[in-house]
Scaffold this motif. Structure first.
Motif, PDB file in Angstrom:
ATOM      1  N   PHE A  92      31.207  -6.992 -24.825  1.00  0.00           N
ATOM      2  CA  PHE A  92      30.082  -6.837 -25.757  1.00  0.00           C
ATOM      3  C   PHE A  92      29.131  -5.727 -25.325  1.00  0.00           C
ATOM      4  CE2 PHE A  92      28.983 -10.086 -22.638  1.00  0.00           C
ATOM      5  CZ  PHE A  92      27.754  -9.654 -22.167  1.00  0.00           C
ATOM      6  N   ASP A  93      29.405  -5.128 -24.166  1.00  0.00           N
ATOM      7  CA  ASP A  93      28.542  -4.084 -23.633  1.00  0.00           C
ATOM      8  C   ASP A  93      29.404  -3.175 -22.770  1.00  0.00           C
ATOM      9  OD1 ASP A  93      26.148  -2.736 -22.876  1.00  0.00           O
ATOM     10  OD2 ASP A  93      26.082  -3.906 -21.032  1.00  0.00           O
ATOM     11  N   ALA A  94      29.195  -1.863 -22.861  1.00  0.00           N
ATOM     12  CA  ALA A  94      30.039  -0.947 -22.094  1.00  0.00           C
ATOM     13  C   ALA A  94      29.248   0.275 -21.657  1.00  0.00           C
ATOM     14  CB  ALA A  94      31.243  -0.505 -22.924  1.00  0.00           C
ATOM     15  N   ALA A  95      29.752   0.915 -20.612  1.00  0.00           N
ATOM     16  CA  ALA A  95      29.237   2.211 -20.166  1.00  0.00           C
ATOM     17  C   ALA A  95      30.404   3.189 -20.164  1.00  0.00           C
ATOM     18  CB  ALA A  95      28.633   2.104 -18.769  1.00  0.00           C
ATOM     19  N   ILE A  96      30.124   4.429 -20.557  1.00  0.00           N
ATOM     20  CA  ILE A  96      31.137   5.477 -20.547  1.00  0.00           C
ATOM     21  C   ILE A  96      30.536   6.701 -19.880  1.00  0.00           C
ATOM     22  CG2 ILE A  96      30.510   6.092 -22.937  1.00  0.00           C
ATOM     23  CD1 ILE A  96      33.412   7.107 -23.282  1.00  0.00           C
ATOM     24  N   VAL A  97      31.287   7.314 -18.970  1.00  0.00           N
ATOM     25  CA  VAL A  97      30.789   8.485 -18.245  1.00  0.00           C
ATOM     26  C   VAL A  97      31.819   9.610 -18.302  1.00  0.00           C
ATOM     27  CG1 VAL A  97      29.412   7.060 -16.668  1.00  0.00           C
ATOM     28  CG2 VAL A  97      31.709   7.792 -15.986  1.00  0.00           C
ATOM     29  N   SER A  98      31.312  10.825 -18.186  1.00  0.00           N
ATOM     30  CA  SER A  98      32.148  12.015 -18.095  1.00  0.00           C
ATOM     31  C   SER A  98      31.794  12.734 -16.796  1.00  0.00           C
ATOM     32  CB  SER A  98      31.892  12.941 -19.290  1.00  0.00           C
ATOM     33  OG  SER A  98      32.526  14.198 -19.096  1.00  0.00           O
ATOM     34  N   VAL A  99      32.802  12.928 -15.942  1.00  0.00           N
ATOM     35  CA  VAL A  99      32.610  13.648 -14.681  1.00  0.00           C
ATOM     36  C   VAL A  99      33.530  14.853 -14.683  1.00  0.00           C
ATOM     37  CG1 VAL A  99      32.663  13.534 -12.166  1.00  0.00           C
ATOM     38  CG2 VAL A  99      32.018  11.506 -13.490  1.00  0.00           C
ATOM     39  N   ARG A 100      32.964  16.016 -14.472  1.00  0.00           N
ATOM     40  CA  ARG A 100      33.722  17.256 -14.558  1.00  0.00           C
ATOM     41  C   ARG A 100      34.275  17.699 -13.210  1.00  0.00           C
ATOM     42  NH1 ARG A 100      30.274  21.376 -18.460  1.00  0.00           N
ATOM     43  NH2 ARG A 100      31.088  20.606 -20.445  1.00  0.00           N
TER      44      ARG A 100
ATOM     45  N   VAL B 166      30.866   5.803 -10.484  1.00  0.00           N
ATOM     46  CA  VAL B 166      29.779   6.329 -11.322  1.00  0.00           C
ATOM     47  C   VAL B 166      29.665   5.504 -12.603  1.00  0.00           C
ATOM     48  CG1 VAL B 166      28.978   8.306 -12.670  1.00  0.00           C
ATOM     49  CG2 VAL B 166      29.923   8.669 -10.388  1.00  0.00           C
ATOM     50  N   ALA B 167      30.803   5.151 -13.195  1.00  0.00           N
ATOM     51  CA  ALA B 167      30.792   4.324 -14.407  1.00  0.00           C
ATOM     52  C   ALA B 167      30.198   2.944 -14.118  1.00  0.00           C
ATOM     53  CB  ALA B 167      32.202   4.191 -14.972  1.00  0.00           C
ATOM     54  N   GLN B 168      30.509   2.392 -12.955  1.00  0.00           N
ATOM     55  CA  GLN B 168      29.940   1.099 -12.576  1.00  0.00           C
ATOM     56  C   GLN B 168      28.425   1.193 -12.428  1.00  0.00           C
ATOM     57  OE1 GLN B 168      32.229   0.356  -9.054  1.00  0.00           O
ATOM     58  NE2 GLN B 168      33.942  -0.569 -10.155  1.00  0.00           N
ATOM     59  N   ALA B 169      27.956   2.304 -11.877  1.00  0.00           N
ATOM     60  CA  ALA B 169      26.510   2.512 -11.744  1.00  0.00           C
ATOM     61  C   ALA B 169      25.856   2.626 -13.119  1.00  0.00           C
ATOM     62  CB  ALA B 169      26.230   3.759 -10.917  1.00  0.00           C
TER      63      ALA B 169
ATOM     64  N   ALA C 210      26.564  10.420 -19.639  1.00  0.00           N
ATOM     65  CA  ALA C 210      26.868   8.988 -19.643  1.00  0.00           C
ATOM     66  C   ALA C 210      26.169   8.338 -20.828  1.00  0.00           C
ATOM     67  CB  ALA C 210      26.425   8.332 -18.344  1.00  0.00           C
ATOM     68  N   SER C 211      26.755   7.270 -21.334  1.00  0.00           N
ATOM     69  CA  SER C 211      26.165   6.523 -22.444  1.00  0.00           C
ATOM     70  C   SER C 211      26.391   5.034 -22.248  1.00  0.00           C
ATOM     71  CB  SER C 211      26.777   6.949 -23.791  1.00  0.00           C
ATOM     72  OG  SER C 211      26.424   8.263 -24.137  1.00  0.00           O
ATOM     73  N   ARG C 212      25.517   4.250 -22.874  1.00  0.00           N
ATOM     74  CA  ARG C 212      25.721   2.809 -22.980  1.00  0.00           C
ATOM     75  C   ARG C 212      25.997   2.470 -24.433  1.00  0.00           C
ATOM     76  NH1 ARG C 212      23.749  -0.567 -19.030  1.00  0.00           N
ATOM     77  NH2 ARG C 212      24.815  -2.147 -20.261  1.00  0.00           N
TER      78      ARG C 212
END
Length: 272
Positions: free
Chosen positions: A31-39, A58-61, A115-117
Motif C-alpha cells: 500500500f506504500d512504496a519508494a522508488i529511486v534512481s541511482v546513476r 538507498v531505496a530502503q532509506a 526518488a519518490s514515494r
C-alpha cells in the motif's frame, strides 16, 4: 581515509564524466512504496553486486521517509535523503558519504539521481521492474509504481489479492506505454494550447470553415490524450486491450469498490 578519497574522486568525476546508466529500485509493502534512481557511467557497473546492494539500501532509506499525507505520488527531497544514514552501512555513513566511498571503490561517476514515494491510503500500490538484474528483487533498468485508491474503505484481504496483481499489470503497461500524464485534467494548459495550435495549423490546409476546423481539432485531441494520458490509453497488458479507465471501472464493479488511480511514477536508467 577511503571516504575522503572517495569524496575527492566523486567531485572530479562529476565534473569530467556523465553518468547516463544506472539502476532503478523499488521497495513496496502493498500500500506504500519508494522508488529511486541511482546513476552510473556504465552498464558494467550496474551489473556489479556491490552497486546493486548500494542502490537497494538507498531505496530502503527512501522508504523510511515519512509517507505522503494523502494518496498519490510525491518526489522525495533529494538533499534531505542524501543526509540520511544508509541502512546497513558498517560505519553509519550517510548516503552522501557512502556514495563517495562507492565512487572511490568503483572509480566511476555515481549519483543518487531522484526518488519518490507512492502511497494509497486506503488502497494498493503495484510495482514492476523491467530488465531485472537480481532474482526476487525489484531492481532493474526501469521501474514503475502505481497507486490505486479504494475510496474510503480499505480492501479486504480477498479484494487485495486481486487488486495488487491488477496494479502490477497497470505498472507493466505504464512501463511499456510511457504516458506523460495521469488524465486529461493533469495535462498543463500550455501543453494543451500548444497541441491545439499545431493541430489547427495542420487542419487549416484543408480549406474547411473555422467551425469545422475546431471540430477536426477536437477529434484529433482525442488521439493526443489517448497517446499521452494513462487513463485514456489502451491497456497493453489486460486481455482484449480495454481503455485503462474502462478496465478500472469494470474491476471496481466486480469488486464493489470505487477504484481510482491516484498517481504513478516511472523511472528509467539515464532519464532526466
Amino acid at each position: 581515509w577511503l571516504r575522503k578519497r572517495g569524496a575527492a574522486k566523486a567531485s572530479d568525476l562529476a565534473e569530467s564524466r556523465t553518468a547516463n546508466e544506472g539502476l532503478i529500485c523499488i521497495v513496496d509493502n502493498g500500500f506504500d512504496a519508494a522508488i529511486v534512481s541511482v546513476r552510473s557511467e556504465t552498464d558494467f557497473v550496474a551489473r556489479n553486486e556491490d552497486f546493486q546492494g548500494f542502490v537497494t539500501s538507498v531505496a530502503q532509506a527512501a522508504a523510511a521517509v515519512p509517507p505522503p499525507p494523502t494518496a498519490g505520488a510525491y518526489p522525495v527531497n533529494l538533499a534531505a535523503l542524501l543526509e540520511q544514514k544508509l541502512p546497513g552501512h558498517e560505519t553509519g555513513a550517510t548516503i552522501s558519504e557512502a556514495t563517495a566511498e562507492m565512487v572511490g571503490r568503483i572509480r566511476e561517476s555515481i549519483s543518487v539521481h531522484k526518488a519518490s514515494r507512492v502511497s494509497a491510503f486506503p488502497g494498493v500500490v503495484g510495482s514492476y521492474v523491467h530488465g531485472s538484474v537480481a532474482s526476487g528483487a525489484l531492481i532493474g533498468r526501469s521501474g514503475c509504481v502505481v497507486a490505486i485508491s479504494t475510496g474510503e474503505e480499505p480492501p479486504t484481504e480477498e479484494q487485495q489479492a486481486e487488486l495488487i496483481p491488477m496494479a502490477k499489470r497497470l505498472a507493466m503497461h505504464v512501463t511499456a506505454a510511457r504516458p506523460k500524464y495521469l488524465n486529461a485534467d493533469a495535462v498543463p494548459a500550455d501543453a494543451v494550447a500548444a497541441e491545439r495550435a499545431l493541430l489547427l495549423e495542420q487542419a487549416s490546409s484543408s480549406g474547411k470553415p473555422p467551425e469545422i476546423l475546431e471540430k477536426m481539432v477536437d477529434g484529433r485531441m482525442k488521439k493526443f490524450y489517448a497517446e499521452n494520458t494513462l487513463m485514456h490509453q489502451t491497456h497493453l497488458v489486460e486481455p482484449d486491450g480495454p481503455v485503462v479507465s474502462k478496465a478500472l471501472e469494470e474491476a471496481g464493479k466486480r469488486l464493489g469498490l470505487p477504484l481510482s488511480v491516484e498517481g504513478f511514477v516511472l523511472y528509467q536508467a539515464g532519464d532526466e
